[in-house]
Write a protein that holds these residues in place. Sequence first.
Motif, PDB file in Angstrom:
ATOM      1  N   ARG A 232      30.113  32.468  36.089  1.00  0.00           N
ATOM      2  CA  ARG A 232      28.840  32.867  35.476  1.00  0.00           C
ATOM      3  C   ARG A 232      28.001  33.825  36.310  1.00  0.00           C
ATOM      4  N   LEU A 233      28.640  34.557  37.237  1.00  0.00           N
ATOM      5  CA  LEU A 233      27.892  35.622  37.905  1.00  0.00           C
ATOM      6  C   LEU A 233      27.323  36.580  36.865  1.00  0.00           C
ATOM      7  N   MET A 315      25.726  42.490  34.716  1.00  0.00           N
ATOM      8  CA  MET A 315      26.815  42.787  35.651  1.00  0.00           C
ATOM      9  C   MET A 315      27.540  44.080  35.277  1.00  0.00           C
ATOM     10  N   ALA A 316      28.069  44.765  36.297  1.00  0.00           N
ATOM     11  CA  ALA A 316      28.801  46.023  36.112  1.00  0.00           C
ATOM     12  C   ALA A 316      30.176  45.888  36.768  1.00  0.00           C
ATOM     13  N   HIS A 317      31.024  46.901  36.552  1.00  0.00           N
ATOM     14  CA  HIS A 317      32.382  46.884  37.100  1.00  0.00           C
ATOM     15  C   HIS A 317      32.435  47.618  38.434  1.00  0.00           C
ATOM     16  N   ALA A 318      32.914  46.909  39.457  1.00  0.00           N
ATOM     17  CA  ALA A 318      33.320  47.597  40.684  1.00  0.00           C
ATOM     18  C   ALA A 318      34.715  48.181  40.460  1.00  0.00           C
ATOM     19  N   PRO A 403      27.752  45.431  40.771  1.00  0.00           N
ATOM     20  CA  PRO A 403      29.174  45.650  40.496  1.00  0.00           C
ATOM     21  C   PRO A 403      30.023  44.484  40.985  1.00  0.00           C
ATOM     22  N   GLY A 404      31.020  44.121  40.198  1.00  0.00           N
ATOM     23  CA  GLY A 404      31.886  43.017  40.581  1.00  0.00           C
ATOM     24  C   GLY A 404      33.266  43.154  39.982  1.00  0.00           C
ATOM     25  N   LEU A 405      34.133  42.238  40.336  1.00  0.00           N
ATOM     26  CA  LEU A 405      35.490  42.170  39.804  1.00  0.00           C
ATOM     27  C   LEU A 405      35.633  40.932  38.928  1.00  0.00           C
ATOM     28  N   SER A 406      36.631  40.963  38.053  1.00  0.00           N
ATOM     29  CA  SER A 406      37.005  39.816  37.212  1.00  0.00           C
ATOM     30  C   SER A 406      35.901  39.434  36.237  1.00  0.00           C
ATOM     31  N   MET A 407      35.189  40.427  35.686  1.00  0.00           N
ATOM     32  CA  MET A 407      34.123  40.123  34.738  1.00  0.00           C
ATOM     33  C   MET A 407      34.670  39.326  33.553  1.00  0.00           C
ATOM     34  N   HIS A 408      33.936  38.299  33.162  1.00  0.00           N
ATOM     35  CA  HIS A 408      34.244  37.372  32.068  1.00  0.00           C
ATOM     36  C   HIS A 408      35.328  36.365  32.435  1.00  0.00           C
ATOM     37  N   SER A 409      35.873  36.464  33.644  1.00  0.00           N
ATOM     38  CA  SER A 409      36.813  35.450  34.098  1.00  0.00           C
ATOM     39  C   SER A 409      36.090  34.124  34.300  1.00  0.00           C
ATOM     40  N   ALA A 410      36.862  33.042  34.363  1.00  0.00           N
ATOM     41  CA  ALA A 410      36.273  31.752  34.702  1.00  0.00           C
ATOM     42  C   ALA A 410      35.712  31.746  36.121  1.00  0.00           C
TER      43      ALA A 410
END
Length: 433
Positions: A232-233, A315-318, A403-410
Amino acid sequence: MTPVQHRSHVDDLLSFIRASPSPYHAVASAAQRLEKAGFRELRGTDDWTGTTGGSFVLRGGALIAWYAPEGTPAHTPFRIIGTHTDSPNLRIKPTPDTGSAGWRQIAVEIYGGVPLNTWLDRDLGISGRLALRGPGSTTDSRLVQIDEPLLRVPQLAIHLDRSVNEGLALDPQRHIAPVWSLGAAQEGALLRRVAAAAEAEPDEVLGWDLMLHDIQPPGYLGAEREFVVSSRLDNLISVHAGVTALAAATTAAGEPGYIPVLAAFDHEEVGSGSDTGAQSPLLERVLSRSVSARGGSPEDWSRALAGAFCLSADMAHAVHPNYAERHDPDHHPLPNSGPTVKVNVNQRYATDSTGIAVFAAACERAGAPWQPFVSNNAMPCGTSIGPLTAARLGVPTVDVGVPGLSMHSARELCGAEDPGHLAAILGAFVTAG
């Protein structure tokens, strides 16, 4: 922020996330923090006349909060931080008790854009809210949170699917029902377990909004603990930063040039089309009433909106090191290099040059870095509440995000410095003179 301040901010963020497994818990956690900062709840049925100071309104999984010190002119423009409280997950169906082949299972529905494989083989708890029978014809709402390894969606062993590494195909109806016991399905078994956790009787429960959450706690990762990993980031990072900025605005020196506002909507992950989503008139009605409560006229309301600005934080995509070709070759945001400002000329994001200038100025005042983000032309672009809020209120809006990785992942990942950067930027944004 100093390294110590960044770490302190993230430690507080992780506490916020642990306490917020559902949108309803996120709103309750935010309200609790705002109350400690001197804010008070206003109900829609209350008389708001003469209300000043810090106030907030709750509706389900949404919260609208603002700060207007006594004597603030009714036409003072708003500085709005827009966020959302919901995350993609698995939600429990109305008739949940099911099973197969001697296993007792729970029937779930897919909420939002879920990468289903990330929910396999995880220890899952239950959270959400119950609608309870009240006195007479009234109803009551009660939060429930079971942080126990109660359920699990087991993956098929590789011995029974030798081609799994060539491409995993999951049927959302047949393959995602979690197990939780053995034997034949027992009608009412889940209700009894959840009601007990909420200290209620099963016959008191008239309905529910329940979901599953990964009980693995959030934490740090990396050689130098430079990353944060958590469920939930997206988008509790932004909700937490918005609450932090709004609470800090109450201690800002000088006359306020703007009224700081936090709008934390629900249902962004499924299009925002609800009474608590960004497409609803909720924010518009609350802000309009806040103007009237301070003696404002329709002309004051129009002036307050005309000078308003919204910063939509999501959140955004790295750039992904294993899939760099999926990103625009000239835009590779990295963790710990500051939040991104998100641009899409087809209005999937509401950013324009004016928005970039306002955001860059806030970053400069906060002493925080920022990065531009644009999608690869050959890839579909996500969206946010930004365009919806801009269209609903008619106010200029800029879309930004960590920016982050694995957006929408658990379980997602971001840099450990960027949450603090975002909070500082939002604080500078809402307190600009």
